[in-house]
Design a protein around this motif. Structure first.
Motif, mmCIF file in Angstrom:
data_model
loop_
_atom_site.group_PDB
_atom_site.id
_atom_site.type_symbol
_atom_site.label_atom_id
_atom_site.label_comp_id
_atom_site.label_asym_id
_atom_site.label_seq_id
_atom_site.Cartn_x
_atom_site.Cartn_y
_atom_site.Cartn_z
ATOM 1 N N LEU A 24 -87.675 -86.019 60.826
ATOM 2 C CA LEU A 24 -88.142 -87.070 59.919
ATOM 3 C C LEU A 24 -88.354 -88.417 60.626
ATOM 4 O O LEU A 24 -89.320 -89.118 60.314
ATOM 5 C CB LEU A 24 -87.183 -87.224 58.737
ATOM 6 N N ASP A 41 -89.281 -81.879 52.749
ATOM 7 C CA ASP A 41 -89.309 -82.685 53.977
ATOM 8 C C ASP A 41 -87.950 -82.669 54.666
ATOM 9 O O ASP A 41 -87.867 -82.677 55.901
ATOM 10 C CB ASP A 41 -89.703 -84.129 53.643
ATOM 11 N N TYR A 85 -94.212 -83.077 51.814
ATOM 12 C CA TYR A 85 -95.430 -83.063 52.612
ATOM 13 C C TYR A 85 -95.521 -81.809 53.478
ATOM 14 O O TYR A 85 -96.607 -81.290 53.716
ATOM 15 C CB TYR A 85 -95.473 -84.312 53.510
ATOM 16 N N TRP A 111 -89.496 -89.410 50.652
ATOM 17 C CA TRP A 111 -89.332 -88.016 51.056
ATOM 18 C C TRP A 111 -89.049 -87.122 49.857
ATOM 19 O O TRP A 111 -88.513 -87.568 48.846
ATOM 20 C CB TRP A 111 -88.183 -87.874 52.049
#
Length: 284
Positions: free
Chosen positions: A123, A116, A82, A112
């Motif tokens: 996180l 990431d 992401y 994930w």
């Protein structure tokens, strides 16, 4: 002089085309007919988004909403990569706020990716913000949707990223039973090398369809792949079940795509008494 000018014009044209491609996502529909171990009623529709790479993303979330239109979606699967910068967290969450406007029956689930994990210390913060939006983050664990329209539990098996060394297949399958449909969400498709259990379907991303596929994505060799597109995207078959590699939404490195475009994917799974049938088509 003339040859130099022509080469410059050709190079500029190629780069312009590659940049323009990043704004033009394909909407693909993947039809799967499989033999479930248990009775399976109707069809399961999964919207799949992966490799958002918010730092190098040209596709607006509103475009995703436009592509899915009035589709009735059972759940949304997000399969990693992401962001990779702390400064991008808020931008990614703003993107997700728009995506969460897409109606689903059973929610949104995420795993994930390797990028990431670059911001590993953050996180927990990102997960907390995703959960506040209603996203269920799966890290080497299984989420079971017991109450559904299919007459059998849906087991969503979230395997963390293999490429960065965070996948734990054994832990992911620890609570999986024979009583339901097994759908695996993961980032790196090469995790299939470590899976010894059967599954009904697996969806993933990671390779961006090669991203700059010209003349061949030679960089794929370092990932343990042959440099041909059939290994980088699309439907694949494995001895334990079928899987699909999405080309993903965003880019890394240069914000360019050559020989491929960003991808929004709708997976439609149907139970069948016949042998496994796989079909993919570009809808828009």
């Amino acid at each position: 002089m003339l040859l130099t000018s022509l080469a410059t014009i050709a190079g500029f044209s190629i780069l312009s085309k590659a940049y323009w491609n990043t704004f033009r996502p394909e909407y693909k529909q993947i039809d799967i007919e499989f033999q479930p171990t248990r009775k399976f009623n109707g069809e399961l529709k999964i919207l799949h988004l992966t490799d958002i790479h918010i730092e190098k993303l040209s596709v607006k979330p509103e475009k995703v909403l436009e592509l899915v239109k009035d589709e009735e979606i059972d759940f949304i699967a997000l399969t990693g990569d992401y962001l990779d910068r702390v400064q991008s967290i808020d931008r990614f969450i703003d993107f997700m706020k728009i995506i969460m406007k897409i109606p689903t029956k059973y929610g949104v689930y995420a795993v994930w990716g390797n990028h990431d994990w670059i911001v590993a210390d953050h996180l927990p913060e990102i997960q907390k913000k995703l959960e506040a939006l209603g996203v269920v983050v799966l890290s080497n664990e299984t989420h079971v949707i017991e109450e559904n329209d299919f007459g059998v539990p849906l087991q969503l098996i979230g395997i963390d990223d293999r490429y960065s060394g965070h996948a734990d297949v054994e832990a992911s399958f620890r609570n999986v039973t024979d009583e339901g449909i097994r759908i695996i969400l993961t980032h790196d498709p090469l995790v299939v090398k470590d899976i010894e259990q059967s599954f009904d379907y697996l969806i993933c991303g990671h390779f961006h369809s090669g991203q700059i596929y010209y003349p061949l994505p030679v960089h794929s060799l370092k990932m343990g792949l042959k440099p041909f597109k059939k290994y980088l995207c699309g439907l694949q078959e494995h001895e334990h079940g079928p899987y699909y590699i999405s080309g993903g939404l965003g880019q890394t490195g240069a914000n360019l795509r050559l020989g491929c475009r960003p991808e929004v994917t709708m997976h439609i799974l149907k139970g069948s008494h016949s042998e496994l049938k796989l079909k993919a088509k570009v809808v828009a």
